[in-house]
Write an enzyme that holds these catalytic residues in place. Structure first.
Site, PDB file in Angstrom:
ATOM      1  N   ALA A  74       0.869  -1.163   0.000  1.00 30.06           N
ATOM      2  CA  ALA A  74       0.000   0.000   0.000  1.00 30.06           C
ATOM      3  C   ALA A  74       0.912   1.221   0.000  1.00 30.06           C
ATOM      4  O   ALA A  74       2.075   1.140   0.397  1.00 30.06           O
ATOM      5  CB  ALA A  74      -0.874  -0.015   1.240  1.00 30.06           C
ATOM      6  N   GLY A 119       0.516  -4.827   0.948  1.00 28.71           N
ATOM      7  CA  GLY A 119      -0.584  -4.897  -0.020  1.00 28.71           C
ATOM      8  C   GLY A 119      -0.208  -5.647  -1.292  1.00 28.71           C
ATOM      9  O   GLY A 119      -1.076  -6.207  -1.964  1.00 28.71           O
ATOM     10  N   GLU A 122      -0.652  -9.168  -0.512  1.00 30.37           N
ATOM     11  CA  GLU A 122      -2.102  -9.388  -0.357  1.00 30.37           C
ATOM     12  C   GLU A 122      -2.814  -9.465  -1.710  1.00 30.37           C
ATOM     13  O   GLU A 122      -3.715 -10.279  -1.904  1.00 30.37           O
ATOM     14  CB  GLU A 122      -2.691  -8.266   0.512  1.00 30.37           C
ATOM     15  N   GLU A 142       3.781  -4.776   7.814  1.00 28.78           N
ATOM     16  CA  GLU A 142       2.986  -3.691   8.396  1.00 28.78           C
ATOM     17  C   GLU A 142       3.376  -3.346   9.831  1.00 28.78           C
ATOM     18  O   GLU A 142       3.399  -2.184  10.212  1.00 28.78           O
ATOM     19  CB  GLU A 142       1.483  -4.028   8.332  1.00 28.78           C
TER      20      GLU A 142
HETATM   21  N1  CAA Z   1       4.664   3.187  -0.571  1.00 25.21           N
HETATM   22  C1  CAA Z   1       5.106   4.335  -1.114  1.00 25.21           C
HETATM   23  N2  CAA Z   1       6.317   4.471  -1.686  1.00 25.21           N
HETATM   24  C2  CAA Z   1       7.096   3.386  -1.711  1.00 25.21           C
HETATM   25  C3  CAA Z   1       6.707   2.159  -1.169  1.00 25.21           C
HETATM   26  C4  CAA Z   1       5.410   2.084  -0.586  1.00 25.21           C
HETATM   27  N3  CAA Z   1       4.927   0.947  -0.086  1.00 25.21           N
HETATM   28  N4  CAA Z   1       7.716   1.272  -1.321  1.00 25.21           N
HETATM   29  C5  CAA Z   1       8.696   1.934  -1.945  1.00 25.21           C
HETATM   30  N5  CAA Z   1       8.329   3.201  -2.186  1.00 25.21           N
HETATM   31  C6  CAA Z   1       9.105   4.247  -2.831  1.00 25.21           C
HETATM   32  C7  CAA Z   1      10.230   4.742  -1.902  1.00 25.21           C
HETATM   33  O1  CAA Z   1       9.734   5.679  -0.961  1.00 25.21           O
HETATM   34  C8  CAA Z   1      11.192   5.334  -2.905  1.00 25.21           C
HETATM   35  O2  CAA Z   1      10.701   6.584  -3.305  1.00 25.21           O
HETATM   36  P1  CAA Z   1      11.723   7.870  -3.311  1.00 25.21           P
HETATM   37  O3  CAA Z   1      12.707   7.516  -4.398  1.00 25.21           O
HETATM   38  O4  CAA Z   1      10.813   8.991  -3.676  1.00 25.21           O
HETATM   39  O5  CAA Z   1      12.343   7.959  -1.955  1.00 25.21           O
HETATM   40  C9  CAA Z   1      11.044   4.407  -4.130  1.00 25.21           C
HETATM   41  O6  CAA Z   1       9.788   3.728  -3.965  1.00 25.21           O
HETATM   42  C10 CAA Z   1      12.132   3.372  -4.206  1.00 25.21           C
HETATM   43  O7  CAA Z   1      12.184   2.686  -2.946  1.00 25.21           O
HETATM   44  P2  CAA Z   1      13.514   2.535  -2.085  1.00 25.21           P
HETATM   45  O8  CAA Z   1      14.467   3.643  -2.365  1.00 25.21           O
HETATM   46  O9  CAA Z   1      13.110   2.336  -0.657  1.00 25.21           O
HETATM   47  O10 CAA Z   1      14.095   1.178  -2.718  1.00 25.21           O
HETATM   48  P3  CAA Z   1      15.014   0.109  -1.981  1.00 25.21           P
HETATM   49  O11 CAA Z   1      15.452  -0.831  -3.061  1.00 25.21           O
HETATM   50  O12 CAA Z   1      16.063   0.761  -1.167  1.00 25.21           O
HETATM   51  O13 CAA Z   1      14.055  -0.671  -0.971  1.00 25.21           O
HETATM   52  C11 CAA Z   1      12.002  -1.764  -0.343  1.00 25.21           C
HETATM   53  C12 CAA Z   1      12.982  -1.414  -1.481  1.00 25.21           C
HETATM   54  C13 CAA Z   1      12.701  -2.701   0.647  1.00 25.21           C
HETATM   55  C14 CAA Z   1      10.812  -2.467  -0.964  1.00 25.21           C
HETATM   56  C15 CAA Z   1      11.582  -0.482   0.404  1.00 25.21           C
HETATM   57  O14 CAA Z   1      11.147   0.458  -0.576  1.00 25.21           O
HETATM   58  C16 CAA Z   1      10.462  -0.688   1.362  1.00 25.21           C
HETATM   59  O15 CAA Z   1      10.680  -1.164   2.468  1.00 25.21           O
HETATM   60  N6  CAA Z   1       9.225  -0.303   0.958  1.00 25.21           N
HETATM   61  C17 CAA Z   1       8.071  -0.399   1.817  1.00 25.21           C
HETATM   62  C18 CAA Z   1       7.555  -1.803   1.858  1.00 25.21           C
HETATM   63  C19 CAA Z   1       6.405  -1.890   2.828  1.00 25.21           C
HETATM   64  O16 CAA Z   1       6.540  -1.634   4.009  1.00 25.21           O
HETATM   65  N7  CAA Z   1       5.219  -2.262   2.303  1.00 25.21           N
HETATM   66  C20 CAA Z   1       4.033  -2.411   3.099  1.00 25.21           C
HETATM   67  C21 CAA Z   1       3.247  -1.153   3.126  1.00 25.21           C
HETATM   68  S1  CAA Z   1       1.963  -1.180   4.335  1.00 25.21           S
HETATM   69  C22 CAA Z   1       0.706  -2.019   3.619  1.00 25.21           C
HETATM   70  O17 CAA Z   1       0.805  -2.524   2.515  1.00 25.21           O
HETATM   71  C23 CAA Z   1      -0.527  -2.033   4.466  1.00 25.21           C
HETATM   72  C24 CAA Z   1      -1.608  -2.911   4.020  1.00 25.21           C
HETATM   73  O18 CAA Z   1      -1.677  -4.096   4.257  1.00 25.21           O
HETATM   74  C25 CAA Z   1      -2.707  -2.307   3.347  1.00 25.21           C
END
Ligand code: CAA
Length: 269
Positions: A74, A119, A122, A142
């Site tokens: 998400a 998400g 999911e 999460e």
């Molecule tokens: N939401 C919004 N933006 C996201 C994102 C997310 N879930 N995942 C990655 N991005 C964005 C980053 O913010 C970054 O943007 P900027 O360049 O503007 O800073 C871009 O995508 C590239 O990401 P990274 O620089 O972080 O890339 P990385 O290779 O260093 O790391 C990653 C990759 C490990 C996937 C890391 O991006 C990460 O941890 N992302 C979040 C993953 C996460 O926590 N997902 C769960 C979300 S909560 C959810 O989904 C709730 C639910 O059940 C509904």
């Protein structure tokens, strides 16, 4: 029948519709527009496929643009400022999307290239089964954001891997690689790279083109109705848990820290 979309690419090839989430700058994260567009394409497939139609779509492959990410979850940036009421609407429409995918009368295969987190995992689990590339990784991170799964993870992960493994993955938020996902039954097959993954997904879908569409639809419904009997009720419980997190300080801190690229300081409030 579909598109054009801002965040999706669609390609219909001999009855196989490939839907690609195309937001690589955010690792294909599920912004509200991605969710809206996925809802649109899935509802169009639903309307145009099934008994009483000419079955233009016989199978769906869902994937992400590029090799790095299927869907990274998400959209944390969109969630960071959401009120509980906005979170309620967000999870409601996203959960409904997962139910619509699950209820399509044609097979839906998730071809997971790279990250399938939160998400993203999911959405993959709302498909009938998952194929992955060797660089794929899965997780429900999460809790690391002060959140809980909100798009069906607490319901469907245990259906794929059992309650104990789902508990471990959800409560730690730890990420697993494709080999572990294969071992625990989250994915059916792992391919060397994205090209092999796409080819493998097409090969399986072509098997479906050779059999009776109504038999596929009915068998799919039978599997869903026996195994997923209580999902709608369970999803209501999950939604309440998800929305409740938007009144906590930990959720604000976790999402803030992500955007600031810092380690969060959780207080349990
Ligand atoms: N939401 C919004 N933006 C996201 C994102 C997310 N879930 N995942 C990655 N991005 C964005 C980053 O913010 C970054 O943007 P900027 O360049 O503007 O800073 C871009 O995508 C590239 O990401 P990274 O620089 O972080 O890339 P990385 O290779 O260093 O790391 C990653 C990759 C490990 C996937 C890391 O991006 C990460 O941890 N992302 C979040 C993953 C996460 O926590 N997902 C769960 C979300 S909560 C959810 O989904 C709730 C639910 O059940 C509904």
């Amino acid at each position: 029948m579909h598109g054009p979309y801002e965040t999706l690419l669609t390609e219909l090839d001999e009855g196989i519709l490939t839907v690609t989430v195309n937001r690589p700058e955010a690792l294909n994260a599920l912004s509200p527009i991605v969710i809206d567009e996925l809802r649109d394409i899935v509802s169009q497939i639903q309307r145009n496929t099934g008994a009483g139609t000419d079955w233009p779509v016989r199978g769906v492959i869902l994937t992400g643009m590029g090799e790095k990410s299927f869907v990274a979850g998400a959209d944390i940036k969109a969630m960071a400022e959401m009120t509980p009421a906005e979170a309620d609407s967000y999870t409601r429409i996203a959960q409904e999307l997962t139910s619509w995918i699950e209820e399509l009368p044609v097979p839906v295969l998730a071809a997971v290239n790279g990250f399938a987190l939160g998400g993203g995992c999911e959405i993959a689990m709302s498909c009938d089964f998952i194929y992955a590339s060797a660089n794929a990784s899965f997780g429900q991170p999460e809790v690391q954001l002060g959140l809980v799964p909100g798009f069906g993870g607490s319901v469907r992960l245990q259906q794929f891997v059992g309650a104990a493994m789902a508990s471990e993955l959800i409560m730690t938020g730890r990420r697993i690689d494709a080999a572990e996902a294969l071992r625990i039954g989250l994915v059916n097959r792992v391919f060397d790279d994205k090209d092999a993954l796409v080819a493998g997904a097409h090969e399986t879908m072509k098997l479906v083109l050779g059999v009776s569409p109504i038999a596929v639809a009915v068998s799919k419904q039978a599997i869903r109705e026996t195994a997923h009997q209580a999902n709608r009720t369970a999803l209501d419980i999950e939604r309440a848990a998800f929305v409740g997190m938007f009144s906590t300080a930990d959720m604000r801190e976790g999402t803030r820290a992500f955007m600031a690229k810092e380690k969060p300081t959780f207080t349990g409030k």
